[in-house]
Design a protein around this motif. Sequence first.
Motif, short mmCIF file in Angstrom:
data_model
loop_
_atom_site.label_atom_id
_atom_site.label_comp_id
_atom_site.label_asym_id
_atom_site.label_seq_id
_atom_site.Cartn_x
_atom_site.Cartn_y
_atom_site.Cartn_z
N THR A 3 11.89 -17.99 59.93
CA THR A 3 12.90 -17.05 60.43
C THR A 3 12.89 -15.79 59.58
O THR A 3 13.01 -15.86 58.36
CB THR A 3 14.30 -17.68 60.41
OG1 THR A 3 14.31 -18.81 61.28
CG2 THR A 3 15.34 -16.68 60.89
N SER A 31 10.30 -16.60 64.02
CA SER A 31 11.52 -16.35 64.79
C SER A 31 12.20 -15.13 64.18
O SER A 31 12.51 -15.14 62.98
CB SER A 31 12.45 -17.56 64.74
OG SER A 31 13.69 -17.28 65.38
N HIS A 77 15.17 -11.29 72.82
CA HIS A 77 14.04 -11.50 71.90
C HIS A 77 13.12 -10.29 71.93
O HIS A 77 11.93 -10.40 72.23
CB HIS A 77 13.28 -12.77 72.27
CG HIS A 77 14.14 -14.00 72.29
ND1 HIS A 77 14.70 -14.53 71.15
CD2 HIS A 77 14.54 -14.79 73.32
CE1 HIS A 77 15.41 -15.61 71.46
NE2 HIS A 77 15.34 -15.78 72.77
N SER A 80 9.94 -10.33 69.26
CA SER A 80 8.85 -11.30 69.38
C SER A 80 7.65 -10.71 70.12
O SER A 80 6.50 -10.89 69.71
CB SER A 80 9.35 -12.56 70.10
OG SER A 80 10.39 -13.18 69.38
#
Length: 278
Positions: A3, A31, A77, A80
């Motif tokens: 993360t 993440s 997101h 990403s």
Amino acid sequence: MLTVRFDGSFQEWRNRARALLQSQVAPHEVSWAGGNESAGLFEEPLPTPANESGQRIRVPRQLLDELEMAARYRTEHRWSLLYRVLWRVNQGDSSARMVGDIDGSELHGRIKAVRREAHHLHAFLRFRPLQTSDGPQHVAWFEPAHDVLPWAAGHFAERMGGNSWLIATPEEGVCWDGQGIYYTRPCPTQWRQLAQNAADPGGELWKAYYESTFNPARLNRGVLENNLPVRFWKNLPEGMLIPQLMSRARAGAQRDGQAERVAAKNGKRIGRAAEQAD
């Protein structure tokens, strides 16, 4: 799962992404938690940054510009996809930037949406004058769908010259004092209240003009809502008129091909039926 937490800015994301590339961390192992985005339940420490003798990461300038533009697109997101495209290009897969590629298509779709939202900001933002000796001379309230404000607000500095102004949104705000632009996030409560409660002395005049120039014969609701999305109506002076004008058009105003007030005046009436008969 690794993360990565950061402040939500593109510059900070770029720094973290560079460190991950140097450590050969693949996209599926990361993440991202930028700003208010939440991460998973389990976190791992970030990899140790590469030393000066490590592999140097080279990224095309155009790709960085594309990633920065796409980073303004609001989605759960957002980061990403950017790292996945960056990883693939760094691995030699330049197709990640192409429209025919799954990631490339999503990347360019986000860029297109951001540019369109900047156009919406320029077209549908309405400044209201303030009668005050201190503070901005004009204020405006806008609700953008994407993070375009700090990038697109420079347009108004060029258009309005030395006049000071303030633009407030639910998340952020910008202010121009005639010499420089100041950006803040989150937007101060005082700015929001000032922009939302400012009087509009020219509002009635503008509504009268809009109604008089509305042509019911040419009404196409789909085209209208595509060029002037419904979500902007509530913050525009003419917004409250549009549903009424469309209703009148469907109720018979289209037969006259002109606004109701104009059709009611004395003179010869030429309807659309006569034109079609010719």
